[in-house]
Design an enzyme around this catalytic site. Structure first.
Site, mmCIF file in Angstrom:
data_model
loop_
_atom_site.group_PDB
_atom_site.id
_atom_site.type_symbol
_atom_site.label_atom_id
_atom_site.label_comp_id
_atom_site.label_asym_id
_atom_site.label_seq_id
_atom_site.Cartn_x
_atom_site.Cartn_y
_atom_site.Cartn_z
ATOM 1 N N LYS A 69 -11.686 0.041 -0.338
ATOM 2 C CA LYS A 69 -11.754 1.488 -0.445
ATOM 3 C C LYS A 69 -11.234 1.872 -1.818
ATOM 4 O O LYS A 69 -10.477 1.128 -2.434
ATOM 5 C CB LYS A 69 -10.982 2.151 0.674
ATOM 6 N N SER A 93 0.799 -1.211 0.000
ATOM 7 C CA SER A 93 0.000 0.000 0.000
ATOM 8 C C SER A 93 0.843 1.278 0.000
ATOM 9 O O SER A 93 1.668 1.460 -0.874
ATOM 10 C CB SER A 93 -0.957 -0.047 1.188
HETATM 11 C C1 VG1 Z 1 -3.654 1.392 8.516
HETATM 12 C C2 VG1 Z 1 -4.830 2.326 8.712
HETATM 13 C C3 VG1 Z 1 -6.135 1.601 8.414
HETATM 14 C C4 VG1 Z 1 -6.078 1.012 6.997
HETATM 15 C C5 VG1 Z 1 -4.848 0.140 6.850
HETATM 16 C C6 VG1 Z 1 -4.666 -0.361 5.434
HETATM 17 O O1 VG1 Z 1 -3.743 0.326 9.428
HETATM 18 O O2 VG1 Z 1 -4.846 2.861 10.013
HETATM 19 O O3 VG1 Z 1 -7.197 2.499 8.572
HETATM 20 O O4 VG1 Z 1 -7.219 0.256 6.734
HETATM 21 O O5 VG1 Z 1 -3.673 0.880 7.191
HETATM 22 O O6 VG1 Z 1 -4.659 0.680 4.497
HETATM 23 P P1 VG1 Z 1 -2.918 0.279 10.806
HETATM 24 O O7 VG1 Z 1 -3.254 -1.023 11.436
HETATM 25 O O8 VG1 Z 1 -1.476 0.444 10.452
HETATM 26 O O9 VG1 Z 1 -3.388 1.449 11.604
HETATM 27 V V1 VG1 Z 1 -3.881 0.495 3.025
HETATM 28 O O10 VG1 Z 1 -4.191 1.726 2.021
HETATM 29 O O11 VG1 Z 1 -2.368 0.615 3.632
HETATM 30 O O12 VG1 Z 1 -4.118 -1.022 2.529
HETATM 31 CO CO CO Z 2 -3.459 1.382 0.048
#
Ligand code: VG1
Ligand code: CO
Length: 558
Positions: free
Chosen positions: A394, A130
């Site tokens: 999303k 990501s």
């Molecule tokens: C983070 C965000 C979360 C999101 C996840 C994946 O997770 O806080 O809201 O869904 O990343 O997003 P965490 O556990 O590090 O807080 V993506 O765009 O990186 O797949």
């Molecule tokens: Co992402």
């Protein structure tokens, strides 16, 4: 049941069984398995995980994959192509009926979700870490999506993890690298490999939801925007839709070419990392709308001229206007969902629309069951994620088209849309403070100690107000009743403010502490940092961050 190797005659003998030892720590986190790239590059590492996914899923495919379609693609980061080759060889080894692979190996997360749904695939593997940086010294990741197009839910990821712990072999089809740079079909053993155009399904879906004719006219009338692809996977979609389909001037999309190392930057659309875009939107000749997506295209940031729309506000504004201004939502919204740490701005819109609001743990996987059951139409997270039931991920670019449609429909600037919104609903001033690279055991111990203190906290003074309730969020899915405990500690205050903290589930080094600060006010022209400053100081003190980690200030504020 192992594969029968009874596919098309000829080359099924090329399928071999390769021994492998389990690797520790292959437990998927908030969004798939994310590790340092070098960890993924160890011999057998990716192979063992992919075979474990297939082992965990074979039961749902009624014992064999001969009638199943698997979709494969990634965000184009370093090791993307090598990983795709491995997956193809293992998928043929496991005798999938069909594997759809994105041309060039590049497929955004939302496009993956769209392809799985539109082509009725069994599941998909997305190669992405990501918004984390890419490169041999940076991060890599792999995520499994199920047949509704969404990330595998908790029970599935746990099943996968179990298989990773006792795996001892995987199936491999021996052949040269498979050409994925040209669209076309070719059969290997029992598997048809189809290289498809990654833009087609997603563009078709967007044209069904949005009024492309009206948006074309809008650009023709002189509306200007800039879209920052951050050298991730969304650039090609943005160029195709904005510049080629909607007639936006060439150059509307910047950093639109996918690069393996994202030009050495964090492909994370926020005020810190999308600095190019922020700079442009602050210039005297700034365009009307600025937007950025992360590497795999599921996150978005929305900017007006000199104005940052916080993700919680963006969700609220989209929910407020979608029913009136976006054809795909003309029948109205059934409900709104947001992750627990996300600001309560959307709650006030839900109330005005007289529809339910759902509060879920962090991570998109929790929205899937609500959308499948028709309980909510739009959902969002404070971490720059917004989306709807058109897919089960999303969707960063969808959010951009929502904003384009709102500005087109209302003929107002981003600032005017937000001012009007705040005047009606009040404003949730919101900030997230991240403390990165903390000692993991100290962080876990801090959480344990805090959990013990929670019951005695009500009634105590905190920042500008007093604590009414403090707890560790437990979520019960209203559809399947799955319980998710320990989803974040929250401190609720008398004046409507909230402070939430939790440890990240996507980091690849030590612990990242996320502190979420929200303060509600009727007046809407205040500075966010000032509004949450007292809350920030109080939580730092309560958590004794200086003492525990020798930290005063967060590493990243979004
Ligand atoms: C983070 C965000 C979360 C999101 C996840 C994946 O997770 O806080 O809201 O869904 O990343 O997003 P965490 O556990 O590090 O807080 V993506 O765009 O990186 O797949
Ligand atoms: Co992402």
């Amino acid at each position: 049941m192992p594969p029968s190797h009874a596919g098309a005659p000829g080359n099924e003998l090329n399928i071999t069984t390769i021994s492998v030892k389990p690797f520790t720590g292959q437990r998927p986190g908030t969004s798939g398995l994310r590790k340092k790239t070098r960890e993924f590059m160890q011999p057998g590492y990716l192979d063992a995980f992919v075979q474990s996914v297939f082992n965990a899923m074979r039961g749902s495919a009624s014992g064999d994959f001969s009638k199943s379609t698997l979709v494969v693609g990634g965000d184009g980061r370093y090791y993307n192509k090598e990983a795709i080759q491995k997956i193809l060889h293992i998928a043929i080894g496991n005798e999938f009926g069909r594997v759809l692979v994105a041309r060039g190996g590049i497929l955004s997360t939302p496009a993956m979700s769209a392809v799985i749904r539109r082509r009725k695939a069994f599941g998909g593997l997305v190669l992405s870490a990501s918004h984390n940086p890419g490169g041999i010294e940076a991060d890599f990741g792999i995520k499994y999506n199920v047949s509704n197009g969404g990330p595998a839910p908790e029970d599935v990821t746990e099943r996968i993890y179990e298989f990773t712990q006792f795996i001892n072999h995987y199936y491999w089809f021996q052949c040269d690298d498979i050409d994925i740079d040209k669209t076309g079909k070719k059969t290997y053993a029992a598997t048809k490999i189809e290289v498809f155009d990654p833009l087609a399904d997603y563009t078709a879906l967007m044209s069904e939801l949005f009024d492309f004719d009206a948006l074309r006219k809008f650009f023709r009338s002189g509306f200007r925007m800039v879209f920052d692809g951050m050298h991730g996977s969304t650039g090609p979609y943005a160029i195709h839709i904005l510049e080629e389909q909607l007639g936006a001037p060439k150059g509307t999309v910047i950093n639109g070419i996918p690069l393996e190392d994202f030009a050495g930057k964090h492909p994370d659309p926020n005020l810190v990392y999308a600095a190019d875009l922020v700079h442009r939107m602050a210039a005297p000749d700034a365009p009307d709308l600025g937007a950025a997506n992360d590497a795999d295209g599921d996150r978005n940031m929305i900017l007006g001229r000199n104005l940052f729309v916080s993700p919680g506000d963006s969700l609220a504004a989209i929910a407020e206007h979608a029913g009136n201004l976006i054809p795909g939502y003309r029948t109205g919204l059934s409900g709104i969902a947001r992750s627990m740490p996300t600001s309560t701005a959307a709650d006030r819109v839900a109330k005005a629309l007289n529809i339910p609001i759902y509060e879920t743990p962090t991570g998109w996987k929790y929205f899937g069951s609500l959308m499948d059951a028709g309980l909510c139409t739009v959902c969002g997270e404070e971490s720059f994620g917004t989306g709807s039931n058109h897919i089960r991920e999303k969707d960063g670019f969808w959010a951009v088209l929502c904003w384009l449609s709102i500005l087109c429909g209302l003929r107002k600037s981003v600032a005017e849309v937000m001012t009007q919104h705040w005047a009606r609903f009040g404003r949730s001033y919101f900030q997230r403070h991240d403390y990165e690279g903390l000692n993991l055991s100290v962080a876990l111990q801090m959480n344990d100690e805090m959990r013990i203190l929670l019951p005695g906290m009500a009634g105590k003074n905190f920042g500008p107000s007093r604590i009414t309730k403090a707890d560790d969020f437990t979520y019960t899915d209203p559809v399947d009743h799955t319980v998710t405990p320990n989803a974040g500690i929250r401190i609720l205050l008398e004046d409507g403010s909230r402070v939430v903290f939790r440890l990240s589930g996507t980091g690849t080094q030590g612990a990242t502490l996320r502190v979420y600060l929200e303060r509600f006010a009727r007046e809407y022209d205040q500075d966010s940092s000032k509004m949450v400053a007292q809350l920030a100081a109080s939580i730092r003190q309560l958590l004794r961050l200086k003492e525990r980690f020798n930290r005063e200030d967060p590493d990243v504020i979004t």
